[in-house]
Enzyme design. Structure first.
Site, mmCIF file in Angstrom:
data_model
loop_
_atom_site.group_PDB
_atom_site.id
_atom_site.type_symbol
_atom_site.label_atom_id
_atom_site.label_comp_id
_atom_site.label_asym_id
_atom_site.label_seq_id
_atom_site.Cartn_x
_atom_site.Cartn_y
_atom_site.Cartn_z
ATOM 1 C CG ASP A 13 -0.200 -0.026 2.557
ATOM 2 O OD1 ASP A 13 0.976 -0.465 2.595
ATOM 3 O OD2 ASP A 13 -0.788 0.408 3.568
ATOM 4 C CG HIS A 236 7.099 0.034 10.270
ATOM 5 N ND1 HIS A 236 7.328 -0.298 11.578
ATOM 6 C CD2 HIS A 236 6.675 1.332 10.286
ATOM 7 C CE1 HIS A 236 7.044 0.735 12.364
ATOM 8 N NE2 HIS A 236 6.666 1.742 11.599
HETATM 9 C C1 BDR Z 1 2.682 -0.448 8.556
HETATM 10 O O1 BDR Z 1 1.576 0.435 8.314
HETATM 11 C C2 BDR Z 1 1.881 1.294 7.241
HETATM 12 O O2 BDR Z 1 1.733 2.615 7.632
HETATM 13 C C3 BDR Z 1 3.303 1.054 6.858
HETATM 14 O O3 BDR Z 1 3.481 1.163 5.461
HETATM 15 C C4 BDR Z 1 3.594 -0.331 7.361
HETATM 16 O O4 BDR Z 1 3.241 -1.301 6.404
HETATM 17 C C5 BDR Z 1 3.315 -0.070 9.881
HETATM 18 O O5 BDR Z 1 2.379 -0.186 10.909
HETATM 19 CA CA CA Z 2 2.869 -0.696 4.065
#
Ligand code: BDR
Ligand code: CA
Length: 303
Positions: A13, A236
């Protein structure tokens, strides 16, 4: 590093850290990207798909981009986290340029099924957004659970969440889908916030990595400075891919994992007694992971 590269479908995403994950993927000869499938999350799916197409061009990838779910399995979608990923989902960097192609033919979940069946035992699904596309793929074709090489997910919070005190964003966006994916009989590796929070790309490291990384992470790092007091931003989504290429950077336990639905713990992940075993990377060598990321991508050029 030896042998054939691992075949990857990246379900994403984009998203600033998703963009860094694509950058990392493009730099790794041991990972071969079969397809990018998009999902709502950091922005609406129109925007995340446009971002995936833009990033494919910017980074120089050739994999097809298939548009996926616009909302959770229950039909709902929360507000986009524009305070973290910007209005355009990519830190509000300038996305103008040549017009982008339309997404490739085929819905994300349908292409996941086709590609897994076409490469039995060889495809690793790496999900770095809400798990809706994977749940739709499973629902349409439960046989894929026995055909994947593995499923690696950035998601979950066992201690502290990031959208609520209990829940991490990817799981909170569609806990029903997450519960389905974690209850399916396929080999799942979970890379939760508990590990990724320690993988912080400092603002000086981002600057050293070049104009593109510096520009795309500027607003994201500012959000983390404001909300979590960090100097820099957590990688992340990169961490999910690194768990494939450098698993020694993680400390893991294996346990069935459940997802709370409803109430104040909505979207919380926790160990449960019964269910398929999930390999959970509870801790990461954050400094080691960031160093590995920077060495993999090398210095990047301008925006
Ligand atoms: C996850 O949520 C999204 O904001 C980031 O892309 C990552 O996949 C972190 O909590
Ligand atoms: Ca993500």
């Amino acid at each position: 590093m030896s042998g054939a590269p691992r075949l990857i479908i990246l379900d994403t995403d984009p998203g600033v850290d998703d963009a860094l994950a694509l950058l990392y993927l493009s730099a790794r000869p041991d990972l071969k990207l079969l397809a990018i499938t998009t999902v709502f999350g950091n922005a609406d799916v129109e925007t995340t798909t446009r971002n995936a197409l833009w990033l494919r061009d910017r980074i120089g990838l050739s994999a097809p981009v298939h548009r996926g779910a616009e909302a959770a399995l229950n039909g709902q979608r929360g507000a986009s986290p524009v305070h973290v990923h910007g209005q355009n989902g990519l830190g509000d960097i300038d996305l103008s340029g040549p017009s982008l192609p339309t997404p490739d033919a085929g819905a994300a979940h349908a292409r996941i099924v086709e590609l897994v069946r076409a490469h039995p035992g060889a495809v690793t699904l790496v999900a770095i957004g809400p798990l809706t596309n994977l749940a739709l793929a499973l629902r349409a074709a439960p046989d894929i659970a026995g055909l994947v090489a593995g499923v690696t997910i950035m998601g979950g919070a066992f201690a502290l969440g990031n959208v609520t005190p209990f829940a991490e964003a990817n799981i909170h966006n569609d806990p029903e889908a997450a519960a389905m994916v974690l209850a399916a009989p396929w080999p799942v590796t979970l890379v939760p916030l508990d590990a990724t929070r320690s993988c912080v790309l400092s603002t000086s490291d981002a600057r050293a990595a070049g104009d593109f990384v510096e520009a795309i992470t500027r607003g994201y790092a500012a959000a983390y400075a404001k909300h979590e007091g960090l100097d820099g931003c957590p990688l992340h989504d990169v961490a999910a891919l690194v768990s494939l290429t450098a698993p020694g950077l993680f400390t893991s336990k294996t346990t069935p994992v459940g997802v709370d639905q409803g109430g104040e713990r909505h979207g919380h992940t926790r160990p449960i007694d019964r269910g398929p075993p999930v390999r959970v990377h509870f801790q990461a060598d954050g400094a080691g992971l960031v160093d590995h990321f920077l060495r993999s991508i090398g210095p990047q050029g301008g925006q």
